[in-house]
Design a protein around this motif. Structure first.
Motif, mmCIF file in Angstrom:
data_model
loop_
_atom_site.group_PDB
_atom_site.id
_atom_site.type_symbol
_atom_site.label_atom_id
_atom_site.label_comp_id
_atom_site.label_asym_id
_atom_site.label_seq_id
_atom_site.Cartn_x
_atom_site.Cartn_y
_atom_site.Cartn_z
ATOM 1 N N ILE A 84 0.855 -1.193 0.000
ATOM 2 C CA ILE A 84 0.000 0.000 0.000
ATOM 3 C C ILE A 84 0.891 1.243 0.000
ATOM 4 O O ILE A 84 1.796 1.360 0.822
ATOM 5 C CB ILE A 84 -0.961 0.004 1.209
ATOM 6 N N GLN A 85 0.635 2.137 -0.939
ATOM 7 C CA GLN A 85 1.425 3.363 -1.071
ATOM 8 C C GLN A 85 0.690 4.603 -0.592
ATOM 9 O O GLN A 85 1.315 5.605 -0.254
ATOM 10 C CB GLN A 85 1.833 3.550 -2.531
ATOM 11 N N ALA A 86 -0.655 4.535 -0.585
ATOM 12 C CA ALA A 86 -1.437 5.700 -0.177
ATOM 13 C C ALA A 86 -2.736 5.257 0.488
ATOM 14 O O ALA A 86 -3.364 4.292 0.054
ATOM 15 C CB ALA A 86 -1.754 6.581 -1.382
ATOM 16 N N ASN A 106 -2.198 10.124 14.580
ATOM 17 C CA ASN A 106 -1.128 10.776 15.331
ATOM 18 C C ASN A 106 -0.059 9.760 15.724
ATOM 19 O O ASN A 106 1.137 10.028 15.625
ATOM 20 C CB ASN A 106 -1.700 11.464 16.570
ATOM 21 N N LEU A 107 -0.489 8.595 16.164
ATOM 22 C CA LEU A 107 0.440 7.532 16.536
ATOM 23 C C LEU A 107 1.300 7.118 15.344
ATOM 24 O O LEU A 107 2.510 6.959 15.456
ATOM 25 C CB LEU A 107 -0.334 6.329 17.076
ATOM 26 N N ILE A 108 0.666 6.968 14.191
ATOM 27 C CA ILE A 108 1.393 6.571 12.981
ATOM 28 C C ILE A 108 2.431 7.632 12.613
ATOM 29 O O ILE A 108 3.584 7.322 12.357
ATOM 30 C CB ILE A 108 0.419 6.349 11.803
ATOM 31 N N GLU A 109 2.004 8.873 12.627
ATOM 32 C CA GLU A 109 2.893 9.962 12.209
ATOM 33 C C GLU A 109 4.076 10.143 13.149
ATOM 34 O O GLU A 109 5.172 10.480 12.708
ATOM 35 C CB GLU A 109 2.093 11.268 12.132
ATOM 36 N N HIS A 110 3.875 9.902 14.424
ATOM 37 C CA HIS A 110 4.938 10.144 15.412
ATOM 38 C C HIS A 110 5.571 8.862 15.938
ATOM 39 O O HIS A 110 6.330 8.902 16.901
ATOM 40 C CB HIS A 110 4.391 10.983 16.568
ATOM 41 N N SER A 111 5.272 7.767 15.297
ATOM 42 C CA SER A 111 5.822 6.488 15.731
ATOM 43 C C SER A 111 7.309 6.387 15.403
ATOM 44 O O SER A 111 7.749 6.794 14.332
ATOM 45 C CB SER A 111 5.079 5.343 15.032
ATOM 46 N N PRO A 112 8.105 5.796 16.305
ATOM 47 C CA PRO A 112 9.518 5.569 15.979
ATOM 48 C C PRO A 112 9.670 4.536 14.855
ATOM 49 O O PRO A 112 10.710 4.450 14.233
ATOM 50 C CB PRO A 112 10.122 5.057 17.290
ATOM 51 N N ASP A 113 8.592 3.777 14.600
ATOM 52 C CA ASP A 113 8.618 2.787 13.517
ATOM 53 C C ASP A 113 8.292 3.401 12.161
ATOM 54 O O ASP A 113 8.353 2.725 11.146
ATOM 55 C CB ASP A 113 7.593 1.675 13.794
ATOM 56 N N TYR A 114 7.912 4.679 12.164
ATOM 57 C CA TYR A 114 7.532 5.325 10.900
ATOM 58 C C TYR A 114 8.739 5.386 9.977
ATOM 59 O O TYR A 114 9.822 5.790 10.367
ATOM 60 C CB TYR A 114 6.989 6.731 11.146
ATOM 61 N N ARG A 115 8.529 4.927 8.754
ATOM 62 C CA ARG A 115 9.616 4.886 7.776
ATOM 63 C C ARG A 115 9.207 5.674 6.540
ATOM 64 O O ARG A 115 8.024 5.855 6.283
ATOM 65 C CB ARG A 115 9.889 3.432 7.373
ATOM 66 N N PRO A 116 10.177 6.107 5.757
ATOM 67 C CA PRO A 116 9.854 6.857 4.543
ATOM 68 C C PRO A 116 8.997 6.067 3.554
ATOM 69 O O PRO A 116 8.282 6.657 2.761
ATOM 70 C CB PRO A 116 11.223 7.183 3.930
ATOM 71 N N ASP A 117 9.047 4.732 3.616
ATOM 72 C CA ASP A 117 8.261 3.942 2.673
ATOM 73 C C ASP A 117 6.833 3.678 3.174
ATOM 74 O O ASP A 117 6.063 2.988 2.516
ATOM 75 C CB ASP A 117 8.953 2.619 2.349
ATOM 76 N N CYS A 118 6.480 4.234 4.339
ATOM 77 C CA CYS A 118 5.113 4.084 4.831
ATOM 78 C C CYS A 118 4.148 4.780 3.868
ATOM 79 O O CYS A 118 4.517 5.772 3.217
ATOM 80 C CB CYS A 118 4.971 4.697 6.222
ATOM 81 N N PRO A 119 2.936 4.270 3.775
ATOM 82 C CA PRO A 119 1.975 4.882 2.856
ATOM 83 C C PRO A 119 1.719 6.353 3.176
ATOM 84 O O PRO A 119 1.647 6.736 4.348
ATOM 85 C CB PRO A 119 0.697 4.068 3.086
ATOM 86 N N GLU A 120 1.600 7.142 2.131
ATOM 87 C CA GLU A 120 1.185 8.520 2.307
ATOM 88 C C GLU A 120 -0.268 8.487 2.747
ATOM 89 O O GLU A 120 -1.093 7.816 2.129
ATOM 90 C CB GLU A 120 1.341 9.287 1.000
ATOM 91 N N THR A 121 -0.572 9.179 3.834
ATOM 92 C CA THR A 121 -1.918 9.128 4.409
ATOM 93 C C THR A 121 -2.479 10.533 4.512
ATOM 94 O O THR A 121 -1.780 11.460 4.921
ATOM 95 C CB THR A 121 -1.873 8.472 5.809
ATOM 96 N N ALA A 130 -11.598 12.188 -1.264
ATOM 97 C CA ALA A 130 -10.596 11.152 -1.010
ATOM 98 C C ALA A 130 -10.241 10.420 -2.296
ATOM 99 O O ALA A 130 -9.071 10.177 -2.592
ATOM 100 C CB ALA A 130 -11.125 10.171 0.038
ATOM 101 N N TYR A 131 -11.254 10.093 -3.078
ATOM 102 C CA TYR A 131 -11.039 9.366 -4.330
ATOM 103 C C TYR A 131 -10.242 10.213 -5.329
ATOM 104 O O TYR A 131 -9.312 9.718 -5.974
ATOM 105 C CB TYR A 131 -12.383 8.950 -4.913
ATOM 106 N N ARG A 132 -10.582 11.489 -5.430
ATOM 107 C CA ARG A 132 -9.845 12.386 -6.344
ATOM 108 C C ARG A 132 -8.373 12.473 -5.939
ATOM 109 O O ARG A 132 -7.490 12.473 -6.789
ATOM 110 C CB ARG A 132 -10.479 13.779 -6.375
ATOM 111 N N TRP A 133 -8.113 12.556 -4.643
ATOM 112 C CA TRP A 133 -6.733 12.624 -4.163
ATOM 113 C C TRP A 133 -5.961 11.369 -4.568
ATOM 114 O O TRP A 133 -4.831 11.464 -5.046
ATOM 115 C CB TRP A 133 -6.730 12.808 -2.653
ATOM 116 N N LEU A 134 -6.578 10.197 -4.400
ATOM 117 C CA LEU A 134 -5.918 8.956 -4.795
ATOM 118 C C LEU A 134 -5.658 8.916 -6.311
ATOM 119 O O LEU A 134 -4.606 8.470 -6.750
ATOM 120 C CB LEU A 134 -6.751 7.742 -4.372
ATOM 121 N N GLN A 135 -6.613 9.403 -7.084
ATOM 122 C CA GLN A 135 -6.425 9.433 -8.541
ATOM 123 C C GLN A 135 -5.273 10.362 -8.911
ATOM 124 O O GLN A 135 -4.477 10.034 -9.800
ATOM 125 C CB GLN A 135 -7.716 9.917 -9.230
#
Length: 141
Positions: A84-86, A106-121, A130-135
């Motif tokens: 999953i990319q987005a 908030n947990l995802i964004e500030h998690s020490p496990d957060y990596r650059p390859d995590c999905p853009e959310t 939401a659908y237009r943004w994904l497109q």
């Protein structure tokens, strides 16, 4: 779009054109089913090879409750691992569910496990935005 899974509380649809799974949550989601349902979602991501996820929680009535930490630390990394990319997240109208959603994000964004390859959310007030943004993201890749 094709329905690939459906219960009274969750419908999963697949949009082949945009490599997207649409999750539509409704009502209250029994905590005993959250982990099992998450496994089904992960399976559907793999089966459909989806890279985008539209998580429509607008009709969620109870949020994630005690699973906020589990979602951020366990499920989100699994979503990343499946490709999953987005993730476009339509916010719930229910205040308790909205608070849980904000805690998860908030947990995802500030998690020490957060990596650059995590999905853009990103969060949205309605499905169409939401659908237009994904497109737009898919078109820019």
């Amino acid at each position: 779009m094709k329905i690939v899974y459906e219960t009274p509380n969750l419908t999963i649809q697949h949009d082949t054109v945009n490599a997207c799974l649409f999750l539509t949550w409704r009502g209250q989601n029994p905590t005993k089913l959250i982990k099992a349902t998450s496994e089904i979602i992960l399976q559907q991501i793999q089966l459909t090879r989806s890279t985008n996820l539209l998580n429509d929680a607008s009709l969620d009535l109870d949020g994630w409750g005690e699973f906020v930490s589990w979602f951020g630390h366990e499920l989100f990394p699994k979503l990343t691992a499946t490709g999953i990319q987005a993730i476009a997240w339509v916010l719930p109208h229910n205040l308790r569910a909205l608070a849980d959603t904000k805690n998860v994000l908030n947990l995802i964004e500030h998690s020490p496990d957060y990596r650059p390859d995590c999905p853009e959310t990103n969060t949205f007030g309605d499905v169409d935005s939401a659908y237009r943004w994904l497109q737009q993201l898919a078109a820019s890749r």
